[in-house]
Design a protein around this motif. Structure first.
Motif, PDB file in Angstrom:
ATOM      1  N   ARG A 107       0.840  -1.203   0.000  1.00 43.57           N
ATOM      2  CA  ARG A 107       0.000   0.000   0.000  1.00 43.57           C
ATOM      3  C   ARG A 107       0.876   1.254   0.000  1.00 43.57           C
ATOM      4  O   ARG A 107       0.636   2.199  -0.756  1.00 43.57           O
ATOM      5  CB  ARG A 107      -0.942   0.011   1.212  1.00 43.57           C
ATOM      6  CG  ARG A 107      -2.119  -0.951   1.087  1.00 43.57           C
ATOM      7  CD  ARG A 107      -3.053  -0.838   2.290  1.00 43.57           C
ATOM      8  NE  ARG A 107      -3.682   0.478   2.366  1.00 43.57           N
ATOM      9  CZ  ARG A 107      -4.799   0.825   1.719  1.00 43.57           C
ATOM     10  NH1 ARG A 107      -5.417  -0.051   0.941  1.00 43.57           N
ATOM     11  NH2 ARG A 107      -5.298   2.038   1.850  1.00 43.57           N
ATOM     12  N   ALA A 108       1.900   1.266   0.830  1.00 43.47           N
ATOM     13  CA  ALA A 108       2.819   2.405   0.853  1.00 43.47           C
ATOM     14  C   ALA A 108       3.504   2.566  -0.498  1.00 43.47           C
ATOM     15  O   ALA A 108       3.637   3.684  -1.009  1.00 43.47           O
ATOM     16  CB  ALA A 108       3.855   2.222   1.968  1.00 43.47           C
ATOM     17  N   PHE A 109       3.912   1.452  -1.092  1.00 39.40           N
ATOM     18  CA  PHE A 109       4.578   1.479  -2.400  1.00 39.40           C
ATOM     19  C   PHE A 109       3.690   2.130  -3.452  1.00 39.40           C
ATOM     20  O   PHE A 109       4.171   2.863  -4.327  1.00 39.40           O
ATOM     21  CB  PHE A 109       4.937   0.051  -2.806  1.00 39.40           C
ATOM     22  CG  PHE A 109       5.615  -0.065  -4.140  1.00 39.40           C
ATOM     23  CD1 PHE A 109       6.986   0.117  -4.260  1.00 39.40           C
ATOM     24  CD2 PHE A 109       4.888  -0.368  -5.282  1.00 39.40           C
ATOM     25  CE1 PHE A 109       7.619   0.008  -5.494  1.00 39.40           C
ATOM     26  CE2 PHE A 109       5.509  -0.480  -6.518  1.00 39.40           C
ATOM     27  CZ  PHE A 109       6.876  -0.291  -6.621  1.00 39.40           C
ATOM     28  N   CYS A 110       2.390   1.868  -3.365  1.00 41.51           N
ATOM     29  CA  CYS A 110       1.438   2.404  -4.343  1.00 41.51           C
ATOM     30  C   CYS A 110       0.958   3.816  -4.007  1.00 41.51           C
ATOM     31  O   CYS A 110       0.136   4.381  -4.744  1.00 41.51           O
ATOM     32  CB  CYS A 110       0.229   1.484  -4.444  1.00 41.51           C
ATOM     33  SG  CYS A 110       0.576  -0.115  -5.192  1.00 41.51           S
TER      34      CYS A 110
ATOM     35  N   SER B 298      -1.137   3.739   4.634  1.00 45.25           N
ATOM     36  CA  SER B 298      -0.726   2.441   5.165  1.00 45.25           C
ATOM     37  C   SER B 298      -0.682   2.479   6.681  1.00 45.25           C
ATOM     38  O   SER B 298      -0.183   3.433   7.279  1.00 45.25           O
ATOM     39  CB  SER B 298       0.661   2.060   4.627  1.00 45.25           C
ATOM     40  OG  SER B 298       1.143   0.891   5.257  1.00 45.25           O
ATOM     41  N   GLY B 299      -1.203   1.413   7.291  1.00 45.69           N
ATOM     42  CA  GLY B 299      -1.174   1.321   8.751  1.00 45.69           C
ATOM     43  C   GLY B 299      -0.032   0.478   9.266  1.00 45.69           C
ATOM     44  O   GLY B 299      -0.008   0.104  10.436  1.00 45.69           O
ATOM     45  N   GLY B 300       0.938   0.176   8.426  1.00 48.44           N
ATOM     46  CA  GLY B 300       2.048  -0.676   8.835  1.00 48.44           C
ATOM     47  C   GLY B 300       2.894  -0.053   9.926  1.00 48.44           C
ATOM     48  O   GLY B 300       3.083   1.168   9.967  1.00 48.44           O
ATOM     49  N   ARG B 301       3.405  -0.899  10.815  1.00 44.77           N
ATOM     50  CA  ARG B 301       4.317  -0.459  11.880  1.00 44.77           C
ATOM     51  C   ARG B 301       5.590  -1.268  11.768  1.00 44.77           C
ATOM     52  O   ARG B 301       5.560  -2.496  11.849  1.00 44.77           O
ATOM     53  CB  ARG B 301       3.698  -0.668  13.266  1.00 44.77           C
ATOM     54  CG  ARG B 301       2.469   0.176  13.544  1.00 44.77           C
ATOM     55  CD  ARG B 301       1.959  -0.098  14.955  1.00 44.77           C
ATOM     56  NE  ARG B 301       2.957   0.244  15.956  1.00 44.77           N
ATOM     57  CZ  ARG B 301       2.956  -0.252  17.209  1.00 44.77           C
ATOM     58  NH1 ARG B 301       2.054  -1.130  17.569  1.00 44.77           N
ATOM     59  NH2 ARG B 301       3.881   0.119  18.065  1.00 44.77           N
TER      60      ARG B 301
ATOM     61  N   ALA C 243      -3.794  -4.831  10.501  1.00 46.78           N
ATOM     62  CA  ALA C 243      -5.045  -5.563  10.281  1.00 46.78           C
ATOM     63  C   ALA C 243      -6.036  -4.729   9.486  1.00 46.78           C
ATOM     64  O   ALA C 243      -6.781  -5.255   8.654  1.00 46.78           O
ATOM     65  CB  ALA C 243      -5.642  -5.971  11.628  1.00 46.78           C
ATOM     66  N   SER C 244      -6.039  -3.414   9.714  1.00 47.06           N
ATOM     67  CA  SER C 244      -6.986  -2.555   8.998  1.00 47.06           C
ATOM     68  C   SER C 244      -6.707  -2.522   7.499  1.00 47.06           C
ATOM     69  O   SER C 244      -7.616  -2.334   6.692  1.00 47.06           O
ATOM     70  CB  SER C 244      -6.947  -1.131   9.570  1.00 47.06           C
ATOM     71  OG  SER C 244      -5.672  -0.542   9.372  1.00 47.06           O
ATOM     72  N   ASP C 245      -5.442  -2.714   7.121  1.00 42.28           N
ATOM     73  CA  ASP C 245      -5.082  -2.732   5.702  1.00 42.28           C
ATOM     74  C   ASP C 245      -5.528  -4.020   5.015  1.00 42.28           C
ATOM     75  O   ASP C 245      -5.427  -4.136   3.786  1.00 42.28           O
ATOM     76  CB  ASP C 245      -3.562  -2.583   5.534  1.00 42.28           C
ATOM     77  CG  ASP C 245      -3.072  -1.189   5.903  1.00 42.28           C
ATOM     78  OD1 ASP C 245      -3.893  -0.262   5.921  1.00 42.28           O
ATOM     79  OD2 ASP C 245      -1.863  -1.046   6.168  1.00 42.28           O
ATOM     80  N   GLN C 246      -6.003  -4.995   5.804  1.00 41.56           N
ATOM     81  CA  GLN C 246      -6.373  -6.290   5.245  1.00 41.56           C
ATOM     82  C   GLN C 246      -7.885  -6.491   5.159  1.00 41.56           C
ATOM     83  O   GLN C 246      -8.358  -7.582   4.834  1.00 41.56           O
ATOM     84  CB  GLN C 246      -5.734  -7.412   6.067  1.00 41.56           C
ATOM     85  CG  GLN C 246      -4.215  -7.307   6.095  1.00 41.56           C
ATOM     86  CD  GLN C 246      -3.545  -8.447   6.826  1.00 41.56           C
ATOM     87  OE1 GLN C 246      -3.797  -9.613   6.554  1.00 41.56           O
ATOM     88  NE2 GLN C 246      -2.682  -8.115   7.759  1.00 41.56           N
TER      89      GLN C 246
ATOM     90  N   THR D 192       1.342  -9.987   0.882  1.00 41.39           N
ATOM     91  CA  THR D 192       1.007 -11.064   1.801  1.00 41.39           C
ATOM     92  C   THR D 192       0.211 -10.549   2.994  1.00 41.39           C
ATOM     93  O   THR D 192       0.378  -9.420   3.440  1.00 41.39           O
ATOM     94  CB  THR D 192       2.270 -11.770   2.303  1.00 41.39           C
ATOM     95  OG1 THR D 192       3.119 -10.816   2.970  1.00 41.39           O
ATOM     96  CG2 THR D 192       3.034 -12.391   1.147  1.00 41.39           C
ATOM     97  N   GLY D 193      -0.644 -11.410   3.505  1.00 39.48           N
ATOM     98  CA  GLY D 193      -1.458 -11.061   4.662  1.00 39.48           C
ATOM     99  C   GLY D 193      -2.385 -12.215   4.984  1.00 39.48           C
ATOM    100  O   GLY D 193      -2.120 -13.371   4.619  1.00 39.48           O
ATOM    101  N   LYS D 194      -3.486 -11.912   5.671  1.00 37.60           N
ATOM    102  CA  LYS D 194      -4.467 -12.957   5.955  1.00 37.60           C
ATOM    103  C   LYS D 194      -4.940 -13.572   4.651  1.00 37.60           C
ATOM    104  O   LYS D 194      -5.146 -14.784   4.545  1.00 37.60           O
ATOM    105  CB  LYS D 194      -5.647 -12.374   6.729  1.00 37.60           C
ATOM    106  CG  LYS D 194      -6.612 -13.414   7.248  1.00 37.60           C
ATOM    107  CD  LYS D 194      -7.671 -12.788   8.130  1.00 37.60           C
ATOM    108  CE  LYS D 194      -8.614 -13.865   8.669  1.00 37.60           C
ATOM    109  NZ  LYS D 194      -9.673 -13.259   9.530  1.00 37.60           N
ATOM    110  N   LYS D 195      -5.130 -12.733   3.642  1.00 33.28           N
ATOM    111  CA  LYS D 195      -5.289 -13.177   2.262  1.00 33.28           C
ATOM    112  C   LYS D 195      -4.070 -12.700   1.494  1.00 33.28           C
ATOM    113  O   LYS D 195      -3.646 -11.554   1.656  1.00 33.28           O
ATOM    114  CB  LYS D 195      -6.555 -12.597   1.629  1.00 33.28           C
ATOM    115  CG  LYS D 195      -7.859 -13.120   2.200  1.00 33.28           C
ATOM    116  CD  LYS D 195      -9.039 -12.482   1.486  1.00 33.28           C
ATOM    117  CE  LYS D 195     -10.353 -12.989   2.054  1.00 33.28           C
ATOM    118  NZ  LYS D 195     -11.519 -12.328   1.401  1.00 33.28           N
TER     119      LYS D 195
END
Length: 271
Positions: free
Chosen positions: A125-128, A132-135, A141-144, A168-171
């Motif tokens: 998401r950040a790349f695009c 992004s909610g990444g830490r 989880a919200s990004d998924q 990659t993620g839950k899906k």
């Protein structure tokens, strides 16, 4: 079994033992090297730029992993990316959601048109250019959530259509141009030991080096590790200690491929 699951099942044993050049970090060097050996590939862990011209004469694939940054490692990643444009290359944009330095490097490496760019959903998401909610190097989880995944897919389809993207993620999301795949294997325990994402990148590079095209190699790499994790958990039930789970997942890298029906457990498919 669907046609694409049949292709996955036929991947092992590898038709050749690809020599995979990994530029990664100290934390996961040993994990990636052994993981590659367990599936029938050969690793070489080298980041001294003076060796690159000679190494690239014999290697079959290159993994560029941004897991632990330094000035020297950034120089090695950039130099290798430029020199290896005639080889299959996987770029793992670890931490691209964490710092502008890493995000900038991810875009610089992307300009050399690698075969595959992978990261977790928050990193992609950040790349695009999406929120992004990444830490750190972890996804959010919200990004998924379904709406966020749909937003990411649309953004990835606007990127370079010659590159295969894995989020990659839950899906797990695989995108190449107008092709979209959604996969749903894996267990939570795979997020609880270091290097599983890095290992996916190494496996994809091995399958590229063995002659698979980018989408097939990506589907194979992420599905196989996730299925190994699922099988490891089954072997250890009713209790799953994380150290035991790690050990058994690595065991399954060499064991699961002996079951010609393993790909029947792959969940999801082309959207």
């Amino acid at each position: 079994m669907t046609n694409w699951q049949t292709k996955l099942a036929e991947a092992f044993p590898l038709k050749k033992a690809p020599l995979v050049h990994c530029i990664t970090n100290e934390i996961t060097n040993e994990l990636l090297a052994n993981g590659l050996l367990f599936v029938g590939a050969k690793p070489i862990m080298a980041e001294d730029v003076r060796e690159f011209p000679d190494l690239f004469k014999s290697t079959d694939g290159l993994l560029l992993n941004m897991g632990r940054m330094s000035i020297a490692r950034e120089e090695a990643l950039v130099a290798a990316s430029k020199l290896a444009q005639d080889k299959p290359v996987v770029v793992d944009i670890v931490g691209a959601a964490a710092t502008p330095l890493r995000l900038d490097l991810a875009h610089r490496l992307a300009k050399n048109q690698p075969s595959v760019i992978k990261g977790n959903i928050s990193e992609l998401r950040a790349f695009c250019g999406l929120t992004s909610g990444g830490r750190g190097v972890d996804g959010s989880a919200s990004d998924q959530e379904d709406a966020a995944i749909d937003e990411l897919i649309a953004a990835l389809q606007k990127q370079d259509s010659a590159i295969t993207y894995l989020a990659t993620g839950k899906k797990d999301v695989v995108v190449k141009g107008d092709q979209v795949w959604l996969l749903a294997n894996g267990v939570p325990e795979l997020d609880c030991f270091t290097g599983t994402g890095d290992l996916v990148g190494a496996l994809i590079t091995a399958f590229l080096g063995a002659g698979y095209e980018a989408v097939e190699a990506t589907l194979l790499g992420v599905s196989y590790l996730n299925c190994c994790g699922e099988q490891a958990k089954k072997q250890l039930l009713p209790t799953v200690g994380l150290a035991d789970f790690r050990h058994e997942t690595l065991n399954q890298l060499s064991l699961l491929s002996q079951d010609t029906t393993w790909s029947q457990a792959v969940k999801g498919g082309k959207r």
